[in-house]
Design a protein around this motif. Structure first.
Motif, PDB file in Angstrom:
ATOM      1  N   ASP A  56      42.858  86.830 114.928  1.00  0.00           N
ATOM      2  CA  ASP A  56      42.941  86.745 113.615  1.00  0.00           C
ATOM      3  C   ASP A  56      41.877  87.186 112.810  1.00  0.00           C
ATOM      4  OD1 ASP A  56      45.664  86.079 114.106  1.00  0.00           O
ATOM      5  OD2 ASP A  56      45.317  83.784 114.023  1.00  0.00           O
ATOM      6  N   LEU A  57      40.594  87.325 113.356  1.00  0.00           N
ATOM      7  CA  LEU A  57      39.399  87.677 112.689  1.00  0.00           C
ATOM      8  C   LEU A  57      39.461  89.194 112.414  1.00  0.00           C
ATOM      9  CD1 LEU A  57      36.827  85.577 114.640  1.00  0.00           C
ATOM     10  CD2 LEU A  57      37.619  85.078 112.205  1.00  0.00           C
ATOM     11  N   SER A  58      39.115  89.604 111.329  1.00  0.00           N
ATOM     12  CA  SER A  58      39.081  91.005 110.857  1.00  0.00           C
ATOM     13  C   SER A  58      37.785  91.598 111.626  1.00  0.00           C
ATOM     14  CB  SER A  58      38.611  91.117 109.357  1.00  0.00           C
ATOM     15  OG  SER A  58      37.485  90.751 109.038  1.00  0.00           O
ATOM     16  N   ASP A  59      37.950  93.060 111.490  1.00  0.00           N
ATOM     17  CA  ASP A  59      36.744  93.762 112.039  1.00  0.00           C
ATOM     18  C   ASP A  59      35.343  93.327 111.455  1.00  0.00           C
ATOM     19  OD1 ASP A  59      38.530  94.940 114.049  1.00  0.00           O
ATOM     20  OD2 ASP A  59      38.636  96.806 112.580  1.00  0.00           O
ATOM     21  N   HIS A  60      35.351  93.278 110.088  1.00  0.00           N
ATOM     22  CA  HIS A  60      34.265  92.939 109.281  1.00  0.00           C
ATOM     23  C   HIS A  60      33.933  91.550 109.845  1.00  0.00           C
ATOM     24  CE1 HIS A  60      31.513  92.499 106.195  1.00  0.00           C
ATOM     25  NE2 HIS A  60      31.913  91.388 105.926  1.00  0.00           N
ATOM     26  N   ASP A  61      34.625  90.562 110.016  1.00  0.00           N
ATOM     27  CA  ASP A  61      34.211  89.152 110.420  1.00  0.00           C
ATOM     28  C   ASP A  61      33.509  89.285 111.990  1.00  0.00           C
ATOM     29  OD1 ASP A  61      35.123  87.853 108.141  1.00  0.00           O
ATOM     30  OD2 ASP A  61      37.204  87.627 109.051  1.00  0.00           O
ATOM     31  N   GLY A  77      40.905  82.681 128.534  1.00  0.00           N
ATOM     32  CA  GLY A  77      41.941  82.682 129.601  1.00  0.00           C
ATOM     33  C   GLY A  77      43.281  82.249 129.009  1.00  0.00           C
ATOM     34  N   HIS A  78      44.245  82.190 129.693  1.00  0.00           N
ATOM     35  CA  HIS A  78      45.652  81.872 129.214  1.00  0.00           C
ATOM     36  C   HIS A  78      45.951  80.419 129.605  1.00  0.00           C
ATOM     37  CE1 HIS A  78      47.089  85.877 128.031  1.00  0.00           C
ATOM     38  NE2 HIS A  78      46.136  86.091 128.815  1.00  0.00           N
ATOM     39  N   ASN A  79      46.489  79.591 128.918  1.00  0.00           N
ATOM     40  CA  ASN A  79      46.835  78.084 129.200  1.00  0.00           C
ATOM     41  C   ASN A  79      48.056  78.176 130.291  1.00  0.00           C
ATOM     42  OD1 ASN A  79      45.032  77.073 127.417  1.00  0.00           O
ATOM     43  ND2 ASN A  79      46.564  77.258 125.715  1.00  0.00           N
ATOM     44  N   LEU A  80      48.000  77.199 131.306  1.00  0.00           N
ATOM     45  CA  LEU A  80      48.749  77.322 132.368  1.00  0.00           C
ATOM     46  C   LEU A  80      49.899  76.473 131.772  1.00  0.00           C
ATOM     47  CD1 LEU A  80      46.195  76.872 135.442  1.00  0.00           C
ATOM     48  CD2 LEU A  80      47.082  78.881 134.489  1.00  0.00           C
ATOM     49  N   THR A  81      50.727  76.960 130.898  1.00  0.00           N
ATOM     50  CA  THR A  81      51.881  76.433 130.223  1.00  0.00           C
ATOM     51  C   THR A  81      52.783  77.597 130.223  1.00  0.00           C
ATOM     52  OG1 THR A  81      51.374  76.899 128.101  1.00  0.00           O
ATOM     53  CG2 THR A  81      50.865  74.589 128.974  1.00  0.00           C
ATOM     54  N   TRP A  82      54.243  77.574 130.240  1.00  0.00           N
ATOM     55  CA  TRP A  82      54.987  78.539 129.929  1.00  0.00           C
ATOM     56  C   TRP A  82      54.743  79.245 128.749  1.00  0.00           C
ATOM     57  CZ3 TRP A  82      59.053  80.410 132.935  1.00  0.00           C
ATOM     58  CH2 TRP A  82      59.884  81.146 132.445  1.00  0.00           C
ATOM     59  N   LYS A  83      54.314  78.732 127.866  1.00  0.00           N
ATOM     60  CA  LYS A  83      54.058  79.550 126.548  1.00  0.00           C
ATOM     61  C   LYS A  83      52.776  80.368 126.683  1.00  0.00           C
ATOM     62  CE  LYS A  83      52.964  79.311 121.690  1.00  0.00           C
ATOM     63  NZ  LYS A  83      53.107  78.156 120.462  1.00  0.00           N
ATOM     64  N   GLY A  84      51.631  79.513 127.336  1.00  0.00           N
ATOM     65  CA  GLY A  84      50.451  80.257 127.737  1.00  0.00           C
ATOM     66  C   GLY A  84      50.691  81.353 128.392  1.00  0.00           C
ATOM     67  N   ILE A  85      51.341  81.369 129.758  1.00  0.00           N
ATOM     68  CA  ILE A  85      51.637  82.552 130.688  1.00  0.00           C
ATOM     69  C   ILE A  85      52.502  83.635 129.966  1.00  0.00           C
ATOM     70  CG2 ILE A  85      52.338  83.045 132.762  1.00  0.00           C
ATOM     71  CD1 ILE A  85      51.636  80.450 133.731  1.00  0.00           C
ATOM     72  N   TYR A  86      53.635  83.272 129.340  1.00  0.00           N
ATOM     73  CA  TYR A  86      54.597  84.335 128.808  1.00  0.00           C
ATOM     74  C   TYR A  86      54.645  84.665 127.520  1.00  0.00           C
ATOM     75  CZ  TYR A  86      56.016  83.947 133.904  1.00  0.00           C
ATOM     76  OH  TYR A  86      55.991  83.744 135.068  1.00  0.00           O
ATOM     77  N   GLY A  87      54.090  83.572 126.851  1.00  0.00           N
ATOM     78  CA  GLY A  87      54.123  83.990 125.148  1.00  0.00           C
ATOM     79  C   GLY A  87      53.171  84.672 124.695  1.00  0.00           C
ATOM     80  N   GLU A  88      52.933  85.216 123.352  1.00  0.00           N
ATOM     81  CA  GLU A  88      51.833  85.992 122.863  1.00  0.00           C
ATOM     82  C   GLU A  88      50.531  84.898 122.654  1.00  0.00           C
ATOM     83  OE1 GLU A  88      52.017  89.153 122.691  1.00  0.00           O
ATOM     84  OE2 GLU A  88      54.075  89.335 123.130  1.00  0.00           O
ATOM     85  N   PRO A  89      49.445  85.641 122.513  1.00  0.00           N
ATOM     86  CA  PRO A  89      49.317  87.029 122.861  1.00  0.00           C
ATOM     87  C   PRO A  89      48.828  87.243 124.456  1.00  0.00           C
ATOM     88  CG  PRO A  89      47.260  85.793 122.093  1.00  0.00           C
ATOM     89  CD  PRO A  89      48.327  85.011 122.349  1.00  0.00           C
ATOM     90  N   ARG A  90      49.826  88.372 124.835  1.00  0.00           N
ATOM     91  CA  ARG A  90      49.921  88.452 126.429  1.00  0.00           C
ATOM     92  C   ARG A  90      48.595  89.447 126.781  1.00  0.00           C
ATOM     93  NH1 ARG A  90      55.579  89.842 129.414  1.00  0.00           N
ATOM     94  NH2 ARG A  90      56.712  87.953 128.644  1.00  0.00           N
ATOM     95  N   LYS A  91      48.051  89.915 125.651  1.00  0.00           N
ATOM     96  CA  LYS A  91      46.870  90.703 126.114  1.00  0.00           C
ATOM     97  C   LYS A  91      45.504  89.823 125.518  1.00  0.00           C
ATOM     98  CE  LYS A  91      48.039  94.577 124.600  1.00  0.00           C
ATOM     99  NZ  LYS A  91      48.278  96.310 124.215  1.00  0.00           N
ATOM    100  N   LEU A  92      45.457  88.840 125.531  1.00  0.00           N
ATOM    101  CA  LEU A  92      44.320  87.924 124.848  1.00  0.00           C
ATOM    102  C   LEU A  92      43.192  88.384 125.321  1.00  0.00           C
ATOM    103  CD1 LEU A  92      43.162  85.573 123.151  1.00  0.00           C
ATOM    104  CD2 LEU A  92      43.558  83.936 125.096  1.00  0.00           C
ATOM    105  N   VAL A  93      42.666  88.401 126.551  1.00  0.00           N
ATOM    106  CA  VAL A  93      41.384  88.665 127.038  1.00  0.00           C
ATOM    107  C   VAL A  93      41.105  90.065 126.876  1.00  0.00           C
ATOM    108  CG1 VAL A  93      40.028  88.709 129.164  1.00  0.00           C
ATOM    109  CG2 VAL A  93      41.778  86.926 128.891  1.00  0.00           C
ATOM    110  N   THR A  94      41.911  91.189 127.024  1.00  0.00           N
ATOM    111  CA  THR A  94      41.660  92.583 126.809  1.00  0.00           C
ATOM    112  C   THR A  94      41.529  93.067 125.327  1.00  0.00           C
ATOM    113  OG1 THR A  94      43.454  93.165 128.756  1.00  0.00           O
ATOM    114  CG2 THR A  94      42.602  94.859 127.344  1.00  0.00           C
ATOM    115  N   ASP A  95      42.194  92.415 124.587  1.00  0.00           N
ATOM    116  CA  ASP A  95      42.064  92.662 123.152  1.00  0.00           C
ATOM    117  C   ASP A  95      40.881  91.993 122.512  1.00  0.00           C
ATOM    118  OD1 ASP A  95      44.466  94.126 123.254  1.00  0.00           O
ATOM    119  OD2 ASP A  95      45.723  92.500 122.248  1.00  0.00           O
TER     120      ASP A  95
END
Length: 243
Positions: A56-61, A77-95
């Motif tokens: 959610d931080l801007s490029d400037h931030d 990393g992704h939390n080991l919950t249903w939401k953490g595994i299959y919810g958004e953001p799915r590309k947390l580490v990459t993005d």
């Protein structure tokens, strides 16, 4: 040194921050909630707490946050919950990896910034001819279909390999690949290899989170160790475990 740690409230990230503070480095952490970090951090004069979701931080931030950093470490990393595994953001580490690297590059600092990514032995280093059995290839292909976090880890490391590469003007990187993570209270002996020495699927080893954090801190602070492993994806196993 000035170091940014993202994923600092996680089990490995918190160990890394604790070790860096113990070594008297200046540490910035980005966490979504201050409730998930030790109270001692909030009062530590060498720690800067930034409460935000990194995407959610801007490029400037992000540019301002990374401007004076000698190193950036991602323990996201992704939390080991249903939401953490299959919810958004799915590309947390990459993005997050892409955006942090972009911010570092835009700062035009003198010298290069170290970027350390915590990854996994389930991800092959495609720069090397790492042997993988047919059965493991089948399982990994299934994981790609069923577990979005696995694909996220693969793409984050691939971005460093193929887009940042070996001769980037602003960034040098290491992707640390731990095997089966366990909890221990003390740093113990561990071994580092360029590639897995056992199957991550059928014969996984073990490594404590505190050992992974110790190796990441060593990469940040020890230039000789950094020169040995930069641009690579070293694998870490604890030697004190019955592997």
């Amino acid at each position: 040194m000035n170091i940014l740690v993202v994923g600092a409230s996680g089990a490995t990230g918190s160990q890394l921050v604790t070790q860096l503070l113990h070594q008297q480095h200046f540490v910035k952490v980005i966490v979504r909630s201050p409730d998930n970090i030790p109270n001692s951090w909030k009062e530590h004069t060498h720690l800067q707490l930034i409460t935000a979701s990194i995407l959610d931080l801007s490029d400037h931030d992000l540019s301002e946050i990374t401007r004076d950093c000698d190193a950036v470490a991602s323990c996201l990393g992704h939390n080991l919950t249903w939401k953490g595994i299959y919810g958004e953001p799915r590309k947390l580490v990459t993005d997050a990896t892409k955006r942090l690297c972009k911010a570092i590059a835009l700062n035009h600092q003198e010298g290069k910034t170290k970027f350390i990514l915590m990854n996994t032995t389930g991800n092959r280093n495609r720069d090397l001819d790492e042997p993988v059995s047919f059965a493991q290839k089948c399982v990994i292909s299934l994981l790609r279909l069923l577990l979005p976090p696995h694909v996220d880890n693969e793409k984050a490391a691939d971005y460093l390999r193929t887009q940042i590469g070996q001769d980037h003007k602003a960034i040098e990187w290491v992707a640390v690949r731990p095997d089966g993570l366990i909890n221990e209270d003390q740093v113990s002996d561990y071994e580092i290899y360029p590639s897995p020495t056992r199957s991550a699927i059928f014969n996984a080893g073990k490594v404590s989170r505190i050992n992974v954090a110790h190796f990441m801190a060593t990469l940040i602070c020890n230039d000789e160790v950094w020169e040995k492993w930069k641009g690579q994806m070293p694998v870490i196993y604890s030697t004190s475990q019955d592997n």
